[in-house]
Write a protein that holds these residues in place. Sequence first.
Motif, mmCIF file in Angstrom:
data_model
loop_
_atom_site.group_PDB
_atom_site.id
_atom_site.type_symbol
_atom_site.label_atom_id
_atom_site.label_comp_id
_atom_site.label_asym_id
_atom_site.label_seq_id
_atom_site.Cartn_x
_atom_site.Cartn_y
_atom_site.Cartn_z
ATOM 1 N N HIS A 126 -0.545 -2.295 -16.703
ATOM 2 C CA HIS A 126 -1.679 -1.757 -17.097
ATOM 3 C C HIS A 126 -1.556 -1.186 -18.283
ATOM 4 N N GLU A 127 -0.459 -1.002 -18.339
ATOM 5 C CA GLU A 127 0.038 -0.432 -20.103
ATOM 6 C C GLU A 127 1.094 -0.826 -20.763
ATOM 7 N N TRP A 128 0.517 -0.443 -22.269
ATOM 8 C CA TRP A 128 1.445 -1.273 -23.029
ATOM 9 C C TRP A 128 2.470 -0.902 -23.996
ATOM 10 N N SER A 151 -1.400 -6.658 -16.212
ATOM 11 C CA SER A 151 -2.832 -6.432 -16.075
ATOM 12 C C SER A 151 -3.367 -5.856 -16.973
ATOM 13 N N VAL A 152 -2.901 -5.871 -18.601
ATOM 14 C CA VAL A 152 -3.102 -5.235 -19.193
ATOM 15 C C VAL A 152 -4.681 -5.798 -19.519
ATOM 16 N N PRO A 153 -5.939 -5.481 -18.886
ATOM 17 C CA PRO A 153 -7.476 -6.326 -18.854
ATOM 18 C C PRO A 153 -8.354 -7.196 -20.249
ATOM 19 N N ALA A 181 -3.709 -10.105 -9.497
ATOM 20 C CA ALA A 181 -4.315 -8.734 -10.505
ATOM 21 C C ALA A 181 -5.713 -8.456 -9.920
ATOM 22 N N GLY A 182 -6.463 -9.079 -11.296
ATOM 23 C CA GLY A 182 -8.228 -9.007 -11.240
ATOM 24 C C GLY A 182 -8.612 -9.386 -10.828
ATOM 25 N N ARG A 196 -11.999 -6.833 -15.482
ATOM 26 C CA ARG A 196 -10.955 -7.498 -14.551
ATOM 27 C C ARG A 196 -9.117 -8.397 -15.355
ATOM 28 N N LYS A 241 -9.318 -4.494 -22.652
ATOM 29 C CA LYS A 241 -8.358 -3.807 -23.373
ATOM 30 C C LYS A 241 -7.871 -4.385 -24.399
ATOM 31 N N GLY A 298 -6.260 -10.566 -17.064
ATOM 32 C CA GLY A 298 -5.498 -10.504 -17.913
ATOM 33 C C GLY A 298 -5.328 -11.630 -18.211
ATOM 34 N N THR A 343 -2.563 -4.548 -8.356
ATOM 35 C CA THR A 343 -3.527 -3.458 -8.946
ATOM 36 C C THR A 343 -3.305 -1.566 -8.970
#
Lengths: 174, 293
Positions: free
Chosen positions: B55-57, B69-71, B26-27, B101, B74, B103, B49
């Motif tokens: 990358h969403e919530w 993978s939400v860093p 991921a990161g 990067r 964020k 998460g 990636t």
Amino acid sequence: MRVNLTVNGRPQQADDVWEGESLLYVLRERLGLPGSKNACEQGECGSCTVLLDGVPVCSCLVAAGQAEGREVVTVEGLADHAGRRAGGTGARTGEGAGLAPIQQAFIDAGAVQCGFCTPGLLVAADEMLERNPDPTDEDIREALSGNLCRCTGYEKIMDAVRLAAARQSEGGRA
Amino acid sequence: MDFLRPAGWEEALAAKAEHPTAVPIAGGTDVMVEINFGHRRPEYLLDLTRIPELHEWETGEDGVRLGASVPYTKIMENLRAELPGLALASHTVASPQIRNRGGVGGNLGTASPAGDAHPALLAAGAEVEAESVRGSRLIPIDAFYTGVKRNALQPDELIRAVHVRKADGPQQFSKVGTRNAMVIAVCAFGLALHPDTRTVRTGIGSAAPTPIRARAAEEFLNAALEEGGSWDSGKAVTPSVAQRFAELCSAACAPIDDVRGTADYRRHAVGVMARRTLTWTWESYRDTSKGAS
Ligand SMILES: Cc1cc2nc3c(=O)[nH]c(=O)nc-3n(C[C@H](O)[C@H](O)[C@H](O)COP(=O)(O)OP(=O)(O)OC[C@H]3O[C@@H](n4cnc5c(N)ncnc54)[C@H](O)[C@@H]3O)c2cc1C
Ligand code: FES
Ligand code: FES
């Protein structure tokens, strides 16, 4: 494998990239851009900092394949990047055609000694000034907390970033 | 080595099913260090990636479904109200570059006892949403850490998201290290007050083979607060209760001596953090409940 990416505004292609290779290695060894420095290869020093799709990251921890199709800005492209942001005023084009305000400020403030940490600090500091044009000392320390310098003791670096911020706001007012 | 680059979640699950030894990346802030230093030479790297959902919530009624993978950056910027403990913990991770990067999915994947997300997740109450081509399941956070750097994932599973309960009361996170940035925790402590259920939950990092809760300490404090009617009256926690809570948190630890600190120091520091975070959260609870009445 082959990796296609945009570096400092130009489409680039790297061939024979090993799958476990870092973006830092691709930049330095395959694309002839040695500005980003390799000191620790473990995310500790920040000397390899680049912008990946506009976000500061340690390029030593980005797998080359993860950069496929992405936009990278390195210290070599920082003057252009900053120039574009300033709306092309005093536009200089082409790598090495000039200095970004943050680069000039580092020179004027005496913030460069051996220079090894400088490229990473410049990329990180420039990005902070973009987000936060009027940073407090606390903001600057926080933004640069991932960048180590073994020479300056950081005070001159603080001076340089304050100087760049001040010049930026004067420029904005003028 | 092969670099697998799935463009979507289903494709990623299929790739993991086909190549169970593939290492998700991921990161990359754990994986790349291992590769750069030659500690790991996976046959396949599975790049996550390019999968937008990760990358969403989503914020629901009771909780947040946080993409794997939400860093951290964020989380700090967007979820401070819903997940205050995790936001505080996120802020203590490494540096801006790493937080941009790395998460929670990667932190859970590595499952290091020193991972900073773990005490916050344990204290808040969380479930790990693991998925494979066989289906999806929710793993309670208490059952997720199975050993030193081991977790409950099956070889064909990936973490889709973490479901974290929305804060219903004050939460704190505290970490001991040599400086503010770029330190792996000597030890860490998370505390969450849950006024809705009149319970407290804890999380301890770097003081046992896995991240743990201090269950005896929680039970003691739950009983003490209930007995004193403290949730209603909002009266101060007495020094003796705080002291006993701290002792029980220390006693929950099973630390080792290592380069970052001794076992004795860790036990001591966990007690200090437990007492302090209890004071901070309880004072904040009293302020808000006074304001409400
Ligand atoms: C300089 C430095 C400082 C650090 N400081 C801290 C710190 O202060 N606190 C802290 O907690 N950590 C720290 N770390 C460790 C690291 O940044 C964290 O563990 C981070 O959360 C990892 O996230 P990532 O996305 O980069 O993971 P990756 O490196 O991409 O992956 C980590 C592991 O998780 C697995 N994985 C990733 N995503 C998934 C998924 N969706 N499903 C299944 N498995 C998955 C990977 O296969 C791998 O095993 C530091 C690292 C560096 C380099
Ligand atoms: S070389 Fe990448 S952080 Fe040091
Ligand atoms: S100037 Fe030498 S490391 Fe910073």
